[in-house]
Design an enzyme around this catalytic site. Structure first.
Site, PDB file in Angstrom:
ATOM      1  N   SER A  84     -13.637 -11.303  -9.385  1.00  0.00           N
ATOM      2  CA  SER A  84     -15.058 -11.269  -9.080  1.00  0.00           C
ATOM      3  C   SER A  84     -15.759 -10.630 -10.255  1.00  0.00           C
ATOM      4  CB  SER A  84     -15.294 -10.438  -7.805  1.00  0.00           C
ATOM      5  OG  SER A  84     -16.647 -10.065  -7.665  1.00  0.00           O
ATOM      6  N   TYR A 104     -13.591  -2.947  -2.198  1.00  0.00           N
ATOM      7  CA  TYR A 104     -13.611  -4.253  -2.862  1.00  0.00           C
ATOM      8  C   TYR A 104     -13.541  -4.093  -4.379  1.00  0.00           C
ATOM      9  CZ  TYR A 104     -15.084  -9.129  -3.633  1.00  0.00           C
ATOM     10  OH  TYR A 104     -15.155 -10.448  -4.008  1.00  0.00           O
TER      11      TYR A 104
END
Length: 274
Positions: A156, A169
């Site tokens: 990401s 995350y």
């Protein structure tokens, strides 16, 4: 008598431009985690369209059934496999014999660190970092034996940047970046590449489910979250489509990408240009 003509300059030869080779993965077996929806679903369908047999792994049985229903007529086949990646032994076993591994599965919770549930932090790290390690571990013996393999880790922009309220995350994605680079260094002598793909916010259920939490965390109205929070740092003011990410994944899995390893491909609309 006609005067002899002076020969003109010899015609210049045109440079040789070989035709682009099709991205054919016929005969390859790919494993894609989180395949029931979003990026994973798009990757599974795209790899199957290129000829690979795809082991589509997810804990969502209904989503896998829908994926399989959409795959008839593709060059390869989609083989649904219901699996919870917190079962790490099962995850490692599932990767045995895979030529291509796409580590995509993920989950998200938006909370300040002091309010972040420790059990959720543990689950996020298990699914998004420890499970990829076990999947890579399970896939490498076969890849090494045939001296060919592709590992694509769906990271990401948060593998390259941090955002507030996403401690688990961000930690998992940063860890995945390091794992991917280590796999690249170890795999290089064996013909195995390992790369991270780093999209910005993608039009997926995972992103859509963040809207309410993001609104509360940033004290903005839900209808303002997309523009004021999610796309604030992106030069291109739209979400990435899952199919765009899948195209990049397909190329990285191809023979033509054999020299791309140990790096991160940002598909972030210019976010990391800041």
């Amino acid at each position: 008598m006609t005067a002899p003509t002076t020969p003109g300059p010899a015609p210049r030869s045109r440079p040789h431009h070989p035709r682009t080779v099709g991205l054919d993965l016929g005969g390859r077996t790919a494993l894609v985690t989180g395949a029931a929806g979003g990026i994973g679903r798009a990757c599974a369908l795209r790899l199957a369209a290129a000829g690979a047999v795809v082991r589509a792994v997810d804990r969502d049985a209904e989503g896998l059934e829908a994926l399989a229903a959409d795959s008839p007529g593709l060059a390869g086949a989609v083989e649904p496999q219901v699996l919870d990646l917190t079962d790490l032994d099962a995850a490692e076993a599932a990767a045995a014999g895979a030529d291509i591994l796409v580590n995509n599965a993920g989950l998200q919770l938006v909370r300040p660190i002091e309010e972040f549930p420790p059990d959720v932090f543990h689950t996020v790290l298990t699914v998004m970092l420890e499970a990829p390690f076990r999947l890579i571990r399970g896939a490498l013996p076969h890849m090494y034996a045939q001296e060919w393999g592709r590992i694509v880790n769906i990271s990401s922009v948060h593998g390259l940047r941090a955002s507030a309220f996403k401690s688990a995350y961000v930690a998992a994605k940063h860890g995945l970046e390091g794992l991917s680079k280590t796999a690249a260094l170890e795999g290089a002598p064996h013909g195995v590449t390992s790369v991270c793909v780093n999209p910005g916010y993608v039009r997926t259920p995972l992103v859509e489910r963040q809207i309410v939490d993001q609104a509360a965390a940033h004290s903005v109205a839900e209808e303002r979250v997309l523009a004021d929070v999610l796309l604030k740092d992106s030069a291109i003011k739209r979400l990435v489509e899952p199919e765009e990410v899948a195209e990049a994944v397909l190329y990285l899995c191809s023979p033509q990408a054999s020299f791309i390893t140990g790096t991160s491909l940002a598909i972030d609309g210019g976010w990391t240009a800041h």
